[in-house]
Design a protein around this motif. Structure first.
Motif, PDB file in Angstrom:
ATOM      1  N   VAL A 182     -15.234  -3.418 -22.321  1.00 25.14           N
ATOM      2  CA  VAL A 182     -14.653  -2.572 -23.373  1.00 25.14           C
ATOM      3  C   VAL A 182     -13.135  -2.611 -23.325  1.00 25.14           C
ATOM      4  CG1 VAL A 182     -14.383  -0.194 -24.159  1.00 25.14           C
ATOM      5  CG2 VAL A 182     -16.637  -1.029 -23.508  1.00 25.14           C
ATOM      6  N   LEU A 183     -12.571  -2.449 -22.139  1.00 26.15           N
ATOM      7  CA  LEU A 183     -11.113  -2.420 -22.018  1.00 26.15           C
ATOM      8  C   LEU A 183     -10.480  -3.742 -22.440  1.00 26.15           C
ATOM      9  CD1 LEU A 183     -10.655  -0.510 -18.621  1.00 26.15           C
ATOM     10  CD2 LEU A 183     -10.091   0.315 -20.907  1.00 26.15           C
ATOM     11  N   VAL A 184     -11.077  -4.861 -22.014  1.00 30.53           N
ATOM     12  CA  VAL A 184     -10.510  -6.167 -22.332  1.00 30.53           C
ATOM     13  C   VAL A 184     -10.651  -6.481 -23.820  1.00 30.53           C
ATOM     14  CG1 VAL A 184     -10.787  -8.651 -21.963  1.00 30.53           C
ATOM     15  CG2 VAL A 184     -10.770  -7.090 -20.009  1.00 30.53           C
ATOM     16  N   GLU A 187      -4.362  -6.900 -33.871  1.00 24.19           N
ATOM     17  CA  GLU A 187      -4.016  -5.963 -34.935  1.00 24.19           C
ATOM     18  C   GLU A 187      -2.546  -5.541 -34.868  1.00 24.19           C
ATOM     19  OE1 GLU A 187      -5.843  -4.802 -37.453  1.00 24.19           O
ATOM     20  OE2 GLU A 187      -7.611  -5.996 -36.921  1.00 24.19           O
ATOM     21  N   LYS A 188      -1.828  -6.073 -33.876  1.00 17.43           N
ATOM     22  CA  LYS A 188      -0.392  -5.832 -33.693  1.00 17.43           C
ATOM     23  C   LYS A 188      -0.072  -4.365 -33.419  1.00 17.43           C
ATOM     24  CE  LYS A 188       0.468  -9.838 -36.610  1.00 17.43           C
ATOM     25  NZ  LYS A 188       0.986 -10.354 -37.878  1.00 17.43           N
ATOM     26  N   ARG A 189      -0.973  -3.705 -32.708  1.00 18.50           N
ATOM     27  CA  ARG A 189      -0.739  -2.335 -32.249  1.00 18.50           C
ATOM     28  C   ARG A 189      -0.171  -2.420 -30.836  1.00 18.50           C
ATOM     29  NH1 ARG A 189      -5.569   1.390 -34.845  1.00 18.50           N
ATOM     30  NH2 ARG A 189      -5.647   0.328 -36.870  1.00 18.50           N
ATOM     31  N   VAL A 190       1.121  -2.604 -30.763  1.00 18.92           N
ATOM     32  CA  VAL A 190       1.770  -3.011 -29.518  1.00 18.92           C
ATOM     33  C   VAL A 190       1.698  -1.916 -28.455  1.00 18.92           C
ATOM     34  CG1 VAL A 190       3.910  -3.852 -28.497  1.00 18.92           C
ATOM     35  CG2 VAL A 190       3.281  -4.544 -30.820  1.00 18.92           C
ATOM     36  N   ALA A 191       2.030  -0.676 -28.817  1.00 18.82           N
ATOM     37  CA  ALA A 191       2.009   0.410 -27.837  1.00 18.82           C
ATOM     38  C   ALA A 191       0.604   0.615 -27.280  1.00 18.82           C
ATOM     39  CB  ALA A 191       2.531   1.696 -28.472  1.00 18.82           C
ATOM     40  N   LEU A 192      -0.407   0.585 -28.154  1.00 19.67           N
ATOM     41  CA  LEU A 192      -1.791   0.725 -27.700  1.00 19.67           C
ATOM     42  C   LEU A 192      -2.168  -0.438 -26.779  1.00 19.67           C
ATOM     43  CD1 LEU A 192      -4.564   2.086 -27.755  1.00 19.67           C
ATOM     44  CD2 LEU A 192      -5.050   0.849 -29.889  1.00 19.67           C
ATOM     45  N   SER A 193      -1.703  -1.633 -27.115  1.00 18.30           N
ATOM     46  CA  SER A 193      -1.962  -2.794 -26.253  1.00 18.30           C
ATOM     47  C   SER A 193      -1.391  -2.574 -24.858  1.00 18.30           C
ATOM     48  CB  SER A 193      -1.343  -4.055 -26.868  1.00 18.30           C
ATOM     49  OG  SER A 193      -1.871  -4.324 -28.143  1.00 18.30           O
ATOM     50  N   GLY A 194      -0.196  -2.014 -24.793  1.00 16.43           N
ATOM     51  CA  GLY A 194       0.422  -1.744 -23.499  1.00 16.43           C
ATOM     52  C   GLY A 194      -0.362  -0.741 -22.682  1.00 16.43           C
ATOM     53  N   VAL A 195      -0.831   0.322 -23.341  1.00 14.14           N
ATOM     54  CA  VAL A 195      -1.636   1.330 -22.641  1.00 14.14           C
ATOM     55  C   VAL A 195      -2.923   0.704 -22.097  1.00 14.14           C
ATOM     56  CG1 VAL A 195      -2.988   3.439 -22.938  1.00 14.14           C
ATOM     57  CG2 VAL A 195      -0.702   3.277 -23.933  1.00 14.14           C
ATOM     58  N   LEU A 196      -3.601  -0.087 -22.922  1.00 13.49           N
ATOM     59  CA  LEU A 196      -4.867  -0.703 -22.504  1.00 13.49           C
ATOM     60  C   LEU A 196      -4.661  -1.727 -21.396  1.00 13.49           C
ATOM     61  CD1 LEU A 196      -6.463  -1.137 -26.041  1.00 13.49           C
ATOM     62  CD2 LEU A 196      -7.270   0.387 -24.229  1.00 13.49           C
ATOM     63  N   LEU A 197      -3.569  -2.472 -21.453  1.00 15.72           N
ATOM     64  CA  LEU A 197      -3.283  -3.444 -20.398  1.00 15.72           C
ATOM     65  C   LEU A 197      -3.011  -2.732 -19.074  1.00 15.72           C
ATOM     66  CD1 LEU A 197      -2.785  -6.359 -19.503  1.00 15.72           C
ATOM     67  CD2 LEU A 197      -0.424  -6.136 -20.294  1.00 15.72           C
ATOM     68  N   GLY A 198      -2.188  -1.703 -19.108  1.00 13.98           N
ATOM     69  CA  GLY A 198      -1.900  -0.948 -17.892  1.00 13.98           C
ATOM     70  C   GLY A 198      -3.135  -0.283 -17.323  1.00 13.98           C
ATOM     71  N   LEU A 199      -3.967   0.293 -18.194  1.00 16.06           N
ATOM     72  CA  LEU A 199      -5.200   0.940 -17.754  1.00 16.06           C
ATOM     73  C   LEU A 199      -6.171  -0.092 -17.179  1.00 16.06           C
ATOM     74  CD1 LEU A 199      -7.136   3.347 -17.555  1.00 16.06           C
ATOM     75  CD2 LEU A 199      -7.755   2.967 -19.959  1.00 16.06           C
ATOM     76  N   PHE A 249      -4.567  -8.311 -15.249  1.00 17.57           N
ATOM     77  CA  PHE A 249      -3.132  -8.627 -15.258  1.00 17.57           C
ATOM     78  C   PHE A 249      -2.886 -10.076 -15.694  1.00 17.57           C
ATOM     79  CE2 PHE A 249      -4.000 -10.723 -11.265  1.00 17.57           C
ATOM     80  CZ  PHE A 249      -3.024 -11.702 -11.173  1.00 17.57           C
ATOM     81  N   ILE A 250      -3.887 -10.945 -15.554  1.00 19.57           N
ATOM     82  CA  ILE A 250      -3.699 -12.345 -15.932  1.00 19.57           C
ATOM     83  C   ILE A 250      -3.422 -12.489 -17.423  1.00 19.57           C
ATOM     84  CG2 ILE A 250      -5.155 -13.158 -14.040  1.00 19.57           C
ATOM     85  CD1 ILE A 250      -7.383 -13.685 -16.047  1.00 19.57           C
ATOM     86  N   TYR A 251      -3.831 -11.497 -18.227  1.00 22.45           N
ATOM     87  CA  TYR A 251      -3.640 -11.594 -19.677  1.00 22.45           C
ATOM     88  C   TYR A 251      -2.211 -11.263 -20.104  1.00 22.45           C
ATOM     89  CZ  TYR A 251      -8.732 -11.297 -19.351  1.00 22.45           C
ATOM     90  OH  TYR A 251     -10.039 -11.512 -19.013  1.00 22.45           O
ATOM     91  N   ALA A 252      -1.433 -10.661 -19.211  1.00 19.55           N
ATOM     92  CA  ALA A 252      -0.086 -10.221 -19.592  1.00 19.55           C
ATOM     93  C   ALA A 252       0.774 -11.394 -20.050  1.00 19.55           C
ATOM     94  CB  ALA A 252       0.574  -9.494 -18.419  1.00 19.55           C
ATOM     95  N   SER A 253       0.778 -12.481 -19.269  1.00 14.67           N
ATOM     96  CA  SER A 253       1.628 -13.620 -19.627  1.00 14.67           C
ATOM     97  C   SER A 253       1.177 -14.252 -20.942  1.00 14.67           C
ATOM     98  CB  SER A 253       1.589 -14.666 -18.510  1.00 14.67           C
ATOM     99  OG  SER A 253       0.256 -15.100 -18.245  1.00 14.67           O
ATOM    100  N   THR A 254      -0.127 -14.305 -21.172  1.00 18.85           N
ATOM    101  CA  THR A 254      -0.642 -14.887 -22.408  1.00 18.85           C
ATOM    102  C   THR A 254      -0.240 -14.059 -23.624  1.00 18.85           C
ATOM    103  OG1 THR A 254      -2.534 -15.822 -21.249  1.00 18.85           O
ATOM    104  CG2 THR A 254      -2.754 -15.560 -23.621  1.00 18.85           C
TER     105      THR A 254
END
Length: 438
Positions: free
Chosen positions: A154-156, A165-177, A186-191
């Protein structure tokens, strides 16, 4: 018959009804097997989760999930499983139902990505591809046995949807969570950062406009500086800051509550872990030997085994594919991470299986049925070979470490490496048109 099945899988309501019934039946069967068979259906990890939940919510002043030995997860998981501390079989199974529901939510998000602006697939076709995840018996079995990997699905998938969908702030929250919950996202951050350029976000940069034009040697340095500055976009800065704030904030809260054991068991343990049971990795036998006779060397294999894994999954694959096809690049990253991981169990396969509905529509595996069936057959066969050797070892007491288990691990690794090569080669296929990019 085939048309009925196609119709069933092409509409959201019957598809999700069938997927829910599949998991309900497996949950009930699991209760029966646990009660009537010496071979239990419930995964040992689920017992660890539920014990940790009981320790977390015990009246003791030192209540902590890490009182339970072998609990190597964030306290958030133990918090989610609080209802399992209540008495009764029904509440004990709450976590399994939660993980199964997460499977369904991940399937819903897969459909949203397929129907979204990046892929633009019709609803009926999106449902058919989502059924690869929703109606997959392996996915349903792992979740209903009590593995929490569905939550990661679900998180990924939510992260991928938010990015597209270019929801950048939400993307940041989900990546950190996601990274807090289970380190590997964390491997997805660089991509994502590499993908999130001005063009993808709907802006033309000055450096992009200059591309292709002839410039004098004196201007080349200025152009390079412009390109470097163009890399630092508002979206990339926002993603980085929000994801770091989320990750660090969660860790500070957990450290304040549970102290050093939180850091040791949730993060540091994974650097030096030498798990050798139920491990498909070719490192399996070496880890087993090291666990029996610990080495005094300062540089141990369990501490450096991640180097080729990280080189592939966080640097090389993102550079090759991120700007061509984001979902397929994330699949290739995950596949490489799992294949080269020093610990590889069946649950980890779900990490990349959740991306299959997004990759397969334009893949070589479907365009060439012979190739696809060969890959599937070899993946299943080499996995079955390993399981047969493991059964002889654990249930029959036969020593199958060498050559049986080791050769089976190498065969499975080679097949997975070959499949990874196919996926990487497919990164040149346009998700919209299904043709090779020049």
């Amino acid at each position: 018959m085939a048309s009925r099945i196609t119709s069933l899988l092409s509409s959201p309501l019957p598809l999700f009804t069938s997927a829910t019934l599949l998991r309900a039946v497996m949950l009930l069967y699991g209760l029966w097997q646990d009660a009537n068979s010496p071979l239990k259906y419930t995964d040992i990890d689920y017992l660890v989760f539920t014990d940790a939940a009981r320790f977390t919510f015990s009246p003791s002043a030192s209540a902590s999930p890490y009182t339970r030995e072998t609990y190597r997860y964030t306290p958030l998981l133990a918090w989610l499983l609080y209802p399992t501390t209540w008495s009764g079989t029904f509440w004990f199974s709450f976590g399994k139902a939660l993980f199964a529901a997460a499977d369904l939510l991940a399937g819903y998000l897969i459909i949203q990505v397929l129907r979204g602006p990046y892929v633009r697939m019709s609803t009926d076709r999106a449902c058919r591809y989502a059924s690869i995840w929703l109606m997959n018996p392996m996915v349903a079995t792992i979740s209903t046995r009590g593995s929490s990997e569905g939550l990661l699905g679900v998180l990924v998938m939510a992260l991928l949807w938010a990015v597209l969908e270019k929801r950048v702030a939400l993307s940041g929250v989900l990546l950190g969570l996601g990274v807090h919950f289970k380190i590997y996202p964390f491997i997805y951050a660089s991509t994502i950062v590499w993908w999130m350029d001005g063009e993808q976000m709907g802006r033309k940069t000055e450096a992009r406009q200059q591309k292709g034009k002839q410039v004098r040697n004196a201007d080349q340095i200025a152009v390079l500086m412009n390109e470097a500055m163009a890399f630092i976009t508002p979206e990339r800065v926002t993603l980085t800051l929000v994801s770091l704030a989320t990750f660090i904030g969660l860790n500070l809260v957990m450290y304040a509550l549970y102290g050093a054991p939180f850091l040791v068991h949730t993060f540091l343990h994974h650097v030096t872990r030498i798990d050798h049971r139920h491990n498909f990795s070719p490192y399996n036998i070496l880890l087993y030997l090291n666990s029996a006779t610990p080495s005094s060397a300062s540089l141990k294999v369990e501490s450096v085994a991640f180097l080729p894994q990280l080189l592939l999954s966080t640097i090389l694959i993102p550079l090759v594919g991120a700007k061509k096809d984001l979902p397929t690049t994330m699949l290739a990253q995950t596949f490489a991470f799992v294949t080269f991981n020093k610990v590889c169990t069946s649950q980890y396969f779900l990490w990349y299986m959740v991306f299959l509905p997004l990759y397969l529509p334009n893949s070589s595996l479907l365009q060439s049925p012979r190739l696809g069936l060969s890959a599937l057959a070899l993946w299943v066969a080499t996995q079955g070979l390993w399981l047969q050797q493991a059964y002889n070892l654990e249930f029959l007491g036969l020593s199958t470490f060498v050559p049986g288990l080791w050769v089976a691990s190498l065969a499975f690794f080679l097949v997975n490496s070959w499949i990874l090569g196919i996926i990487i080669d497919d990164l040149g296929i346009s998700p919209e048109r299904g043709i090779k990019n020049d």
